[in-house]
Design an enzyme around this catalytic site. Sequence first.
Site, mmCIF file in Angstrom:
data_model
loop_
_atom_site.group_PDB
_atom_site.id
_atom_site.type_symbol
_atom_site.label_atom_id
_atom_site.label_comp_id
_atom_site.label_asym_id
_atom_site.label_seq_id
_atom_site.Cartn_x
_atom_site.Cartn_y
_atom_site.Cartn_z
ATOM 1 N N CYS A 59 43.143 -29.462 19.675
ATOM 2 C CA CYS A 59 43.265 -30.911 19.886
ATOM 3 C C CYS A 59 42.732 -31.726 18.716
ATOM 4 C CB CYS A 59 42.552 -31.310 21.169
ATOM 5 S SG CYS A 59 43.225 -30.458 22.595
ATOM 6 N N HIS A 111 41.475 -38.819 20.863
ATOM 7 C CA HIS A 111 42.322 -37.784 21.460
ATOM 8 C C HIS A 111 42.379 -38.042 22.966
ATOM 9 C CE1 HIS A 111 43.955 -34.137 22.908
ATOM 10 N NE2 HIS A 111 42.811 -33.660 23.362
ATOM 11 N N ASN A 129 47.543 -34.712 28.095
ATOM 12 C CA ASN A 129 46.914 -34.186 26.883
ATOM 13 C C ASN A 129 47.979 -33.440 26.066
ATOM 14 O OD1 ASN A 129 45.507 -32.726 24.976
ATOM 15 N ND2 ASN A 129 43.898 -32.048 26.379
HETATM 16 O O1 UT7 Z 1 41.651 -31.501 24.934
HETATM 17 C C1 UT7 Z 1 40.737 -30.489 24.646
HETATM 18 C C2 UT7 Z 1 39.485 -30.624 25.362
HETATM 19 N N1 UT7 Z 1 39.711 -30.519 26.795
HETATM 20 C C3 UT7 Z 1 39.031 -31.302 27.565
HETATM 21 O O2 UT7 Z 1 38.313 -32.133 27.061
HETATM 22 C C4 UT7 Z 1 39.151 -31.086 29.039
HETATM 23 C C5 UT7 Z 1 37.815 -31.330 29.630
HETATM 24 N N2 UT7 Z 1 37.754 -31.116 31.083
HETATM 25 C C6 UT7 Z 1 38.287 -31.950 31.993
HETATM 26 O O3 UT7 Z 1 39.026 -32.868 31.680
HETATM 27 C C7 UT7 Z 1 37.824 -31.756 33.416
HETATM 28 O O4 UT7 Z 1 36.788 -30.811 33.432
HETATM 29 C C8 UT7 Z 1 38.935 -31.307 34.391
HETATM 30 C C9 UT7 Z 1 39.876 -32.471 34.658
HETATM 31 C C10 UT7 Z 1 39.703 -30.139 33.842
HETATM 32 C C11 UT7 Z 1 38.321 -30.913 35.727
HETATM 33 O O5 UT7 Z 1 37.530 -31.979 36.255
HETATM 34 P P1 UT7 Z 1 36.027 -31.731 36.732
HETATM 35 O O6 UT7 Z 1 35.550 -33.016 37.256
HETATM 36 O O7 UT7 Z 1 35.267 -31.117 35.596
HETATM 37 O O8 UT7 Z 1 36.219 -30.715 37.927
HETATM 38 P P2 UT7 Z 1 35.643 -29.232 38.099
HETATM 39 O O9 UT7 Z 1 36.323 -28.292 37.168
HETATM 40 O O10 UT7 Z 1 34.150 -29.270 38.110
HETATM 41 O O11 UT7 Z 1 36.131 -28.925 39.564
HETATM 42 C C12 UT7 Z 1 35.670 -29.658 40.712
HETATM 43 C C13 UT7 Z 1 36.422 -29.198 41.940
HETATM 44 C C14 UT7 Z 1 36.462 -27.682 42.107
HETATM 45 O O12 UT7 Z 1 36.394 -27.402 43.479
HETATM 46 P P3 UT7 Z 1 35.008 -26.947 44.181
HETATM 47 O O13 UT7 Z 1 34.580 -25.717 43.423
HETATM 48 O O14 UT7 Z 1 34.081 -28.106 43.989
HETATM 49 O O15 UT7 Z 1 35.403 -26.707 45.584
HETATM 50 C C15 UT7 Z 1 37.813 -27.297 41.592
HETATM 51 O O16 UT7 Z 1 38.295 -26.101 42.141
HETATM 52 O O17 UT7 Z 1 37.810 -29.614 41.838
HETATM 53 C C16 UT7 Z 1 38.648 -28.471 42.032
HETATM 54 N N3 UT7 Z 1 39.860 -28.666 41.235
HETATM 55 C C17 UT7 Z 1 40.937 -29.311 41.697
HETATM 56 N N4 UT7 Z 1 41.196 -29.903 42.866
HETATM 57 C C18 UT7 Z 1 42.395 -30.492 43.021
HETATM 58 C C19 UT7 Z 1 40.089 -28.264 39.950
HETATM 59 N N5 UT7 Z 1 41.323 -28.636 39.572
HETATM 60 C C20 UT7 Z 1 41.862 -29.285 40.645
HETATM 61 C C21 UT7 Z 1 43.111 -29.913 40.855
HETATM 62 N N6 UT7 Z 1 43.318 -30.519 42.046
HETATM 63 N N7 UT7 Z 1 44.058 -29.975 39.910
#
Ligand code: UT7
Length: 329
Positions: free
Chosen positions: A113, A253, A283
Amino acid sequence: MYAAFRSIGAYVPEKVLTNDDLAKMVDTTDEWITKRTGIKERRIAAADETTSDMAVKAAEKAIERSGLKKSEIDMIVVATISPDYFNMPSTATVVAHKMGLDKVSAFDISAACTGFIYVLSIAKAFIESGMKKNVLIIGAEKMSAITDYSDRGTCILFGDGAGAAVISATEEKENAIIDLHTASDGSLGDFLMTPDGGTGNPHQAELKAEASFIQMKGNETFKIAVRTLTNDVVDILQNNDVAAGEITHFIPHQANYRIIKAVGDALKLADEQVVLTVHKYGNTSGASIPMAINDLYEEGNLKAGDLMLLDAFGGGLTWGSALLPFAGK
Ligand code: UT7
């Protein structure tokens, strides 16, 4: 001799993939995706549309707007992690050939990225050293080709597209790229990776398609991205005695609205200073910054002399920032 950001172009594929479409494919909702990422929809390239096809369309616009003849381009550098071919030929040589520029210096770089900031730094260095005069830089990605559409943690994020810019030599200091910073931390390489298909994992008898897809430690990446990017933009402004209020456009980005908001808030930027496209393109990795600059330009909001602050963070891990005026028309 200085390097100036002379023109911009981009290409966005036609097909739209909405959050509701994704909710039919994986266990997710429009509400979750919107709240956690700010993304509402993203574009997906056609099955027979390659990264180089998109790159050429973006490049042709950028060259036309530069006022240069195509033959005046003396180098092409493509930032991509979704190249036409994984080993060779490079996407840049395919682009050069499709544009009828077979004799030009052309190569790809891999910085995920952060790719566009890296290619910008390469263009600056080649121009300031006197080796090249007009460098075409491109960020182009068919992320849908390396995304696992059964993994809700990643498939909701990525989209396809391309952006290109012409960076030219100038003697006018007021048009020069002011400063640029790129960095990496390979110890965190497994935060964002496509684990297979290379010599890092050579012993697999059968390559599984899903092992070539993106795997991400999303939450860990998120936290490091916010901290690293905030420090990086504070540093580049301080090092150049520029106040955040002097920035015309902060063009980060576009990975996640919450990351952009956190960095913008740390700089106390007003909403009008922050350029957002994440809601409509998701993204697009190395393509996201030039696509965002192009939107600004096509909306009539990017004027000669406007001060741009760019920042990016991604796989590698890599990150970087740039401070530069728009030197186009
Ligand atoms: O571009 C290069 C760099 N990349 C980035 O900067 C990406 C950085 N990361 C992110 O943007 C975020 O971490 C995400 C959008 C990918 C995820 O958001 P988050 O707030 O960090 O969520 P998390 O991974 O901590 O997950 C929280 C909960 C989990 O469930 P439990 O374990 O709390 O029951 C996940 O399983 O949300 C769940 N979850 C979803 N639920 C519904 C993860 N993906 C999804 C989804 N829909 N698509």
